[in-house]
Design a protein around this motif. Structure first.
Motif, PDB file in Angstrom:
ATOM      1  N   UNK A 290       0.805  -1.226   0.000  1.00 28.19           N
ATOM      2  CA  UNK A 290       0.000   0.000   0.000  1.00 28.19           C
ATOM      3  C   UNK A 290       0.840   1.279   0.000  1.00 28.19           C
ATOM      4  N   UNK A 291       2.129   1.141   0.263  1.00 26.65           N
ATOM      5  CA  UNK A 291       3.026   2.309   0.282  1.00 26.65           C
ATOM      6  C   UNK A 291       4.398   1.866  -0.201  1.00 26.65           C
ATOM      7  N   UNK A 292       4.746   2.237  -1.411  1.00 30.64           N
ATOM      8  CA  UNK A 292       5.993   1.772  -2.027  1.00 30.64           C
ATOM      9  C   UNK A 292       7.252   2.262  -1.295  1.00 30.64           C
ATOM     10  N   UNK A 293       7.113   3.244  -0.414  1.00 34.41           N
ATOM     11  CA  UNK A 293       8.269   3.727   0.354  1.00 34.41           C
ATOM     12  C   UNK A 293       8.667   2.776   1.480  1.00 34.41           C
ATOM     13  N   UNK A 294       7.795   1.843   1.821  1.00 35.36           N
ATOM     14  CA  UNK A 294       8.107   0.858   2.862  1.00 35.36           C
ATOM     15  C   UNK A 294       9.167  -0.081   2.293  1.00 35.36           C
TER      16      UNK A 294
END
Length: 181
Positions: free
Chosen positions: A146-150
């Protein structure tokens, strides 16, 4: 309508095996976690079959009289069935190459699909507020969906326990860490 899925990483445990219990401190953390959720109307609790995940949520389950549903798909990801002395570097590599797989293990992509399927099922249910209790590596992969920065660095900064809130409204997903250390 907004649906909330609270994603909980288990409390402090005595080890990594599926039957590893919480530590004395971990049992205390589980009580604190129950109080943390005391003001929320939880509809469902779904946990990994690993003992430490179940023990993490038992105080809340008892307090709110909610049955704990066990879902194998919330089990921790298996990096390899072989002992990997350099497991840390190998794990890091699986966050760069999501298809990378070691002997007897599953790729990041496979593990991510497994836990995302649990969340997709929750979103199709009537439950408005659901808790899922799982493990650090697979939770990180869920959040990465849900969050590619993870990334791997994110995983290294997780705490035991840790709590994230996925909020879904009109197919729009927001992600927030709500656990204060």
């Amino acid at each position: 309508m907004v649906k909330h899925i609270y994603v909980i990483r288990h409390c402090e445990a005595q080890g990594q095996s599926s039957d590893a219990s919480l530590t004395e401190h971990g049992f205390h953390q589980a009580e604190v976690l129950a109080e943390f959720f005391a003001d929320k109307k939880i509809d469902r609790i779904i946990a990994s079959p690993f003992l430490r995940a179940i023990q993490t949520i038992e105080p809340l389950s008892t307090m709110d009289n909610i049955n704990i549903e066990i879902d194998e798909r919330l089990s921790e990801r298996i990096l390899s069935t072989r002992d990997l002395p350099d497991w840390y570097e190998k794990l890091q590599a699986t966050f760069i190459d999501m298809e990378l797989k070691f002997d007897g293990g599953e790729s990041s992509k496979e593990a991510m699909e497994r836990i995302v399927n649990v969340v997709e099922g929750i979103l199709q249910s009537d439950a408005e507020q659901t808790i899922i209790v799982s493990h650090g590596n697979i939770i990180t992969l869920l959040l990465k969906n849900y969050n590619s920065n993870v990334d791997f660095q994110f995983w290294t900064q997780l705490s035991n326990p840790d709590v994230f809130q996925l909020s879904v409204k009109d197919h729009e997903v927001t992600l927030e860490r709500i656990w204060e250390l």
